[in-house]
Design a protein around this motif. Sequence first.
Motif, PDB file in Angstrom:
ATOM      1  N   LEU A  85       6.296  -1.639   5.071  1.00 48.89           N
ATOM      2  CA  LEU A  85       5.744  -1.265   3.635  1.00 48.89           C
ATOM      3  C   LEU A  85       6.523   0.033   3.486  1.00 48.89           C
ATOM      4  O   LEU A  85       6.398   1.131   3.981  1.00 48.89           O
ATOM      5  N   LEU A  86       7.139  -0.034   2.294  1.00 45.74           N
ATOM      6  CA  LEU A  86       8.050   1.146   1.818  1.00 45.74           C
ATOM      7  C   LEU A  86       8.033   1.327   0.384  1.00 45.74           C
ATOM      8  O   LEU A  86       8.078   0.463  -0.464  1.00 45.74           O
ATOM      9  N   VAL A  87       7.763   2.665  -0.151  1.00 43.48           N
ATOM     10  CA  VAL A  87       7.495   3.149  -1.384  1.00 43.48           C
ATOM     11  C   VAL A  87       8.922   4.052  -1.795  1.00 43.48           C
ATOM     12  O   VAL A  87       8.782   5.207  -0.880  1.00 43.48           O
ATOM     13  N   HIS A  88       9.466   3.844  -2.654  1.00 47.06           N
ATOM     14  CA  HIS A  88      10.365   4.866  -3.094  1.00 47.06           C
ATOM     15  C   HIS A  88       9.611   6.286  -3.314  1.00 47.06           C
ATOM     16  O   HIS A  88       8.805   6.431  -3.958  1.00 47.06           O
ATOM     17  N   ALA A  99      -1.327  -1.112  -3.598  1.00 50.79           N
ATOM     18  CA  ALA A  99      -1.125  -2.447  -4.034  1.00 50.79           C
ATOM     19  C   ALA A  99      -0.573  -3.342  -3.118  1.00 50.79           C
ATOM     20  O   ALA A  99      -0.920  -4.557  -2.816  1.00 50.79           O
ATOM     21  N   LEU A 100       0.481  -2.912  -2.369  1.00 53.96           N
ATOM     22  CA  LEU A 100       1.138  -3.558  -1.502  1.00 53.96           C
ATOM     23  C   LEU A 100       0.668  -3.773  -0.314  1.00 53.96           C
ATOM     24  O   LEU A 100       0.479  -4.915   0.047  1.00 53.96           O
ATOM     25  N   LEU A 101      -0.183  -2.980   0.208  1.00 53.83           N
ATOM     26  CA  LEU A 101      -1.120  -3.044   1.358  1.00 53.83           C
ATOM     27  C   LEU A 101      -2.100  -4.090   1.054  1.00 53.83           C
ATOM     28  O   LEU A 101      -2.396  -4.846   1.942  1.00 53.83           O
ATOM     29  N   GLU A 102      -2.780  -4.219   0.008  1.00 52.94           N
ATOM     30  CA  GLU A 102      -3.775  -5.214  -0.465  1.00 52.94           C
ATOM     31  C   GLU A 102      -3.148  -6.348  -0.451  1.00 52.94           C
ATOM     32  O   GLU A 102      -3.785  -7.405   0.036  1.00 52.94           O
ATOM     33  N   HIS A 103      -1.942  -6.677  -1.015  1.00 52.05           N
ATOM     34  CA  HIS A 103      -1.146  -7.885  -0.966  1.00 52.05           C
ATOM     35  C   HIS A 103      -1.042  -8.372   0.428  1.00 52.05           C
ATOM     36  O   HIS A 103      -1.146  -9.607   0.756  1.00 52.05           O
ATOM     37  N   TYR A 104      -0.608  -7.570   1.278  1.00 54.91           N
ATOM     38  CA  TYR A 104      -0.525  -7.803   2.867  1.00 54.91           C
ATOM     39  C   TYR A 104      -1.534  -8.376   3.359  1.00 54.91           C
ATOM     40  O   TYR A 104      -1.477  -9.414   3.880  1.00 54.91           O
ATOM     41  N   VAL A 105      -2.836  -7.729   3.298  1.00 60.00           N
ATOM     42  CA  VAL A 105      -4.086  -7.924   3.503  1.00 60.00           C
ATOM     43  C   VAL A 105      -4.302  -9.661   3.380  1.00 60.00           C
ATOM     44  O   VAL A 105      -4.757 -10.301   3.957  1.00 60.00           O
ATOM     45  N   GLU A 106      -4.218  -9.824   1.974  1.00 59.76           N
ATOM     46  CA  GLU A 106      -4.525 -11.025   1.405  1.00 59.76           C
ATOM     47  C   GLU A 106      -3.685 -12.004   1.816  1.00 59.76           C
ATOM     48  O   GLU A 106      -4.103 -13.158   2.098  1.00 59.76           O
ATOM     49  N   ASN A 141      -6.968   3.330   4.926  1.00 59.51           N
ATOM     50  CA  ASN A 141      -7.157   1.863   4.620  1.00 59.51           C
ATOM     51  C   ASN A 141      -7.859   0.868   5.792  1.00 59.51           C
ATOM     52  O   ASN A 141      -7.610  -0.269   5.926  1.00 59.51           O
ATOM     53  N   GLY A 142      -8.270   1.760   6.904  1.00 64.60           N
ATOM     54  CA  GLY A 142      -9.056   0.799   7.670  1.00 64.60           C
ATOM     55  C   GLY A 142      -8.192   0.661   8.920  1.00 64.60           C
ATOM     56  O   GLY A 142      -8.606   0.033   9.922  1.00 64.60           O
ATOM     57  N   PHE A 143      -6.975   1.192   9.128  1.00 58.25           N
ATOM     58  CA  PHE A 143      -5.915   0.982  10.314  1.00 58.25           C
ATOM     59  C   PHE A 143      -6.413   1.789  11.392  1.00 58.25           C
ATOM     60  O   PHE A 143      -6.562   3.333  10.875  1.00 58.25           O
ATOM     61  N   THR A 144      -6.249   1.690  12.513  1.00 60.82           N
ATOM     62  CA  THR A 144      -6.277   2.580  13.778  1.00 60.82           C
ATOM     63  C   THR A 144      -5.055   2.817  14.455  1.00 60.82           C
ATOM     64  O   THR A 144      -4.471   1.539  14.925  1.00 60.82           O
TER      65      THR A 144
END
Length: 340
Positions: A85-88, A99-106, A141-144
């Motif tokens: 996941l990359l954001v400029h 938004a991208l992370l939520e898309h990934y999880v879904e 966002n809940g990652f460890t």
Amino acid sequence: MEIRPLNPEDDRAVGEVLAVVRAVRDADAPEGPRPVERTFRAELRHERPGLEVTHHTAVEDGEVVGYLGIGLLVGDNPHLAMAELLVHPVHRGRGHGTALLEHYVEYASSRGRTDLTAGTLTTWGDGPRRPGAGVRFLERNGFTLALVNIRRRCRTDALTPEAEQRLWEKAAAAEAGYELRTWTGPAPDDLIESLCRLDALTRTEVPTGDIRLDAERVDVERARAKEAALAAIHQTGVKAAAVHRATGEVAALTDIRAFDDPTAAHAVQGITIVDPAHRGHRLGLLLKLANLRQLREHHPRVAEIWTENADVNDHMIAINSELGYEAVDALSVYQRKLRP
């Protein structure tokens, strides 16, 4: 902002994603290797054996401002998903990453994946400072933290000829009972079945921290498909193996991936693995020295090699240190479990 699937045949959109990748690299890790455009574009287009990869973009006002690549292993490890996941840098802090992370999880959960991983570059030791925003973002966002891979680089001329020869003699002294084989490109037919057995060990023998990774089923068809996939993305495997004379089995293997692009001045060290039954003979050092020499012979333009090792892989780290590898930073891999 909207999230769109990326069409790998859309040269303009792919070029925009490549611009994001370059901007992130220049801002966050300028010491790292630059993406090789020809290989980057080919990786988006070509399938990889045993891996389903999809590509997604965050688009705002018609401009690509973020990228999400999702990988799902096919045929084994149906619990696991991986993401880049990359954001400029110019567009950070506006919710695009969330938004991208939520898309990934879904996306991953809708396909039955329960263990989701994503990585971020972090500072290692006295190396260059890396931004801490990626760690904070994932933890929020809940990652460890599940695994730390140290990124190292080594110039192909890091050792003096005299120092390299002393290492060679030390490693070669333990070579008795093994035949050294080297090649570039596809593996020799007489070794391929034995190489499949060794390849299948990599997921269980290489440290993976808290990430559960089951063994891969590798046969000759899968092995040849992997070779074809590497060629399709314009890379050449440079390999060295130790063959146990008494049994004819491959006891150890090391792999460097060189880019076919004549402007690429770096290569990537892939797996180095020694069968547990054959450890303690300095085969890892012997093979890496032999492969370094082979790389210089076939790809003289390559000035440095990049590699990653788990921070707990003391044996391989020691070998790399002997060869002149220096730690730069770390790729810290985080994991979120959707179900226990």
